[in-house]
Design a protein around this motif. Structure first.
Motif, short mmCIF file in Angstrom:
data_model
loop_
_atom_site.label_atom_id
_atom_site.label_comp_id
_atom_site.label_asym_id
_atom_site.label_seq_id
_atom_site.Cartn_x
_atom_site.Cartn_y
_atom_site.Cartn_z
N LEU A 193 0.85 -1.20 0.00
CA LEU A 193 0.00 0.00 0.00
C LEU A 193 0.88 1.24 0.00
N THR A 194 0.42 2.29 -0.68
CA THR A 194 1.19 3.53 -0.71
C THR A 194 0.27 4.73 -0.90
N ALA A 195 0.88 5.88 -1.16
CA ALA A 195 0.11 7.12 -1.32
C ALA A 195 0.70 7.88 -2.50
N SER A 196 -0.03 8.87 -2.98
CA SER A 196 0.39 9.56 -4.21
C SER A 196 1.53 10.53 -4.00
N GLN A 197 1.71 11.06 -2.76
CA GLN A 197 2.55 12.24 -2.58
C GLN A 197 4.01 11.97 -2.23
N PRO A 203 0.50 14.90 -6.36
CA PRO A 203 0.04 15.55 -5.13
C PRO A 203 -0.67 14.58 -4.19
N ALA A 204 -0.70 14.94 -2.92
CA ALA A 204 -1.39 14.12 -1.91
C ALA A 204 -2.87 14.04 -2.21
N GLY A 205 -3.50 12.96 -1.78
CA GLY A 205 -4.95 12.82 -1.92
C GLY A 205 -5.40 11.48 -2.45
N LEU A 206 -4.43 10.61 -2.80
CA LEU A 206 -4.80 9.29 -3.28
C LEU A 206 -4.14 8.19 -2.45
N PRO A 254 -14.52 9.61 -7.79
CA PRO A 254 -13.07 9.77 -7.72
C PRO A 254 -12.69 11.21 -8.07
N SER A 255 -11.41 11.55 -7.90
CA SER A 255 -10.95 12.89 -8.21
C SER A 255 -10.26 12.87 -9.57
N PRO A 256 -10.94 13.33 -10.63
CA PRO A 256 -10.31 13.28 -11.97
C PRO A 256 -8.96 13.99 -12.01
N GLN A 257 -8.85 15.12 -11.30
CA GLN A 257 -7.60 15.89 -11.36
C GLN A 257 -6.45 15.10 -10.73
N LEU A 258 -6.68 14.52 -9.58
CA LEU A 258 -5.61 13.75 -8.93
C LEU A 258 -5.25 12.51 -9.73
N VAL A 259 -6.25 11.85 -10.27
CA VAL A 259 -5.97 10.63 -11.04
C VAL A 259 -5.20 10.98 -12.31
#
Lengths: 385, 385
Positions: A193-197, A203-206, A254-259
């Motif tokens: 498991l991990t994160a986007s940032q 950027p953070a948020g995923l 979902p967040s289109p911008q983050l994805v």
């Protein structure tokens, strides 16, 4: 050179500096979360994660959710263990305690194998613990962001196969995916498991994760329903499978911008051999760690084999606190992080070395970090020995 | 006029079109989530939410988490009810079922008061249900995004005060906060939960809510710990309070880019009287609904007093499906949404009328929507009566 406005260079162990193109993707105009342009992007993103995690097993399941990295613990704890299940948590810092808290929240029974600060449980200790009791799952923090201690998921998985092959191997790779070698299939991992940032560079948020076929089967054979709704694999598995098959699907927006930012970042990462990327992180990290040694300072992780490549946690000289050093570094336009491990938070600082700051040497970030560290210490009254 | 690249106009009930400045905030360069520039922005954002929700009670607690709107249900279900607690769920569409599922996941005992499709439970039914049994909580979907049915949280709260004053009043305002009148203090609400991507006008990825002092006290007097880790108020309350007091604090990494976009959007919203904003949404919605009537079509919400102002759900002519109409609208560069309510998904479409598409008439979005609806229907073979 960069299209970004001038800003202090963020060299903490996440969030990290962004590539221009990744950041531009954040400003993608609105689009429907179930329209084909976005569905295609999301599907490709999930498929690219298979390559990042080095898994070719079609039964592996990539997952991307809106949330912090922490949400990955809830996904694991609410879906892959059931109330009363024993879990062995390998502790190499703050994040072992937190993962154990999360497991307990959902009714599992975590046992922590704790190492002294700056260290990690030894293979012998792990083997002994796994032999003494039947554990449903073992968790290992690949890089503990609070200590900079690197663990060895491959070794952990090997011990598991030898003495307790039924145990699921879960890797907290929040601070390692994208900068440390991880071979999902070869090493026989069940969850990373991990994160986007962090080293993925978005950027953070995923919340991002990969599940093995065995992890998915473990979920499917649960006796009681998952203990969470937003983190429920029952709700998300069909959605992730649909997105990857390029079929519109809805559970939560979902967040289109983050994805899209993640999509761009993964494309960049995968455009070159991953081994090269890992090597770049080893080299950059070495540079920081050599400077720390030259300055006569010690790392929390004393053993060089236990030192993360995405960050460095440094003991401050006796009597000095992060508040003495960080403001001076800030004057040189560099942002470092203070301590995070509760017991010792005021006695050390952390420097991140991940993503574009490492892969794009033209940015000069690592040299800038070393200079800022040096000046910060000296301005705080430190005499280099 | 706009700094955004050309793109189809998104007129679905969320995500919605963005103001340029909001979208630009998404490309803010990296920054530390515990550095003062971001801490100040996050703190101001929380304080502005108090004004948006119209609460002056210092005991009210604003919360912003990385996640989808759905996560708000988990926060409510894991923190404000305990296993075995009875909850009355007012059902006006798909989202009542889902909220009930979420409540049951955490051990609460939801009873749904269901209305026929396009309708909502009557005050008499609500009063009867609340009188028959002691409920710890009542939930109402302000606008059910699947049906466009508007409920009346003020009326619900009044009935609660009259017949069951100990019951917590929880409003699912995902599709209403920012476009429908909500007076948190005046109406005596205990929770209003929402998301960033609807009438608040920021990109998707944030779960947003306001808790009353009574809700916080209910949490604090729990007998058993919260049923979630990532959605735990035990973990988040101190963090939110610290951010609002402009003190750095950490539980899980927030998304600086999303929070900055939310900050810009809230500043814009609060720069004018909220009543004016609500009126603009009523006028725009009326325009769409008048056009629907002119076209000889019906809304799912038959009673004009039960029609949302942020969206319109429209029955298609007999035998026509969204797949017949939406592609034609897309040719005119307008994105509408298909049906969402499972039983009838292929028989209706949904049009959003929220945010800049409403408050900035120069964009011409509402007229464009009406033209696209008309052309889409005609191209699909519909004869206007």
């Amino acid at each position: 050179m960069s299209s970004q406005p001038p800003h202090p260079t963020v060299l903490i162990p996440g969030p990290i500096e962004f590539d221009d193109e990744v950041l531009q993707a954040m400003s993608t105009p609105s689009e429907s979360h179930v329209g084909m342009p976005f569905v295609n992007i999301f599907g490709d993103t999930l498929t690219m994660l298979r390559r990042l995690f080095m898994t070719e097993n079609p039964g592996s399941q990539p997952i991307v959710l809106s949330g912090s990295g922490t949400l990955g613990w809830d996904v694991v704890s609410a879906n892959l263990v059931e109330p009363g299940d024993d879990v062995l948590v390998l502790h190499s810092g703050y994040f072992g305690d937190s993962f154990a808290d999360c497991l307990a929240t959902y009714g599992a029974n975590p046992t922590q194998l704790k190492a002294p600060i700056g260290s990690r449980p030894s293979p012998e200790e792990i083997e002994k613990a796994l032999s003494a009791k039947r554990y449903k799952m073992i968790t290992v923090t690949h890089t503990d962001t609070s200590t900079g201690v690197l663990s060895d998921p491959r070794e952990v998985a090997e011990i598991v196969r030898k003495v307790s092959p039924g145990t699921l191997v879960v890797v907290d790779g929040v601070c390692s995916v994208g900068c440390e070698e991880i071979r999902f299939d070869d090493w026989g991992l069940d969850v990373v498991l991990t994160a986007s940032q962090k080293a993925i560079g978005a950027p953070a948020g995923l919340s991002i994760m990969m599940l093995s076929q065995r992890a998915v089967d473990t979920f499917k054979s649960r006796k009681v329903p998952p203990g969470s709704y937003f983190a429920s694999l029952k709700n998300w598995l069909p959605i992730m499978q649909n997105y990857e098959a390029k079929k519109p699907s809805y559970f939560a927006t979902p967040s289109p911008q983050l994805v899209r930012a993640l999509n761009v970042s993964l494309k960049q990462i995968l455009s070159r051999p991953l081994e090269e990327r890992f090597e770049q992180h080893r080299v950059a990290s070495r540079k920081v760690k050599d400077a720390v040694a030259r300055l006569g300072l010690q790392q929390l992780a004393a053993n060089p084999a236990h030192q993360a490549n995405g960050m460095t946690a440094i003991w401050l000289p006796e009597g000095m606190t992060p508040a003495d050093v960080l403001p001076h570094a800030a004057k040189l336009d560099v942002v470092f992080a203070g301590g995070l491990h509760r017991e010792i938070a005021t006695r050390y600082i952390r420097i991140g070395s991940m993503g574009v700051s490492v892969t794009n040497p033209k940015l000069g970030h690592i040299d800038k970090a070393i200079k800022a560290l040096e000046s910060g210490l000296m301005a705080a009254g430190y005499q280099i020995p």
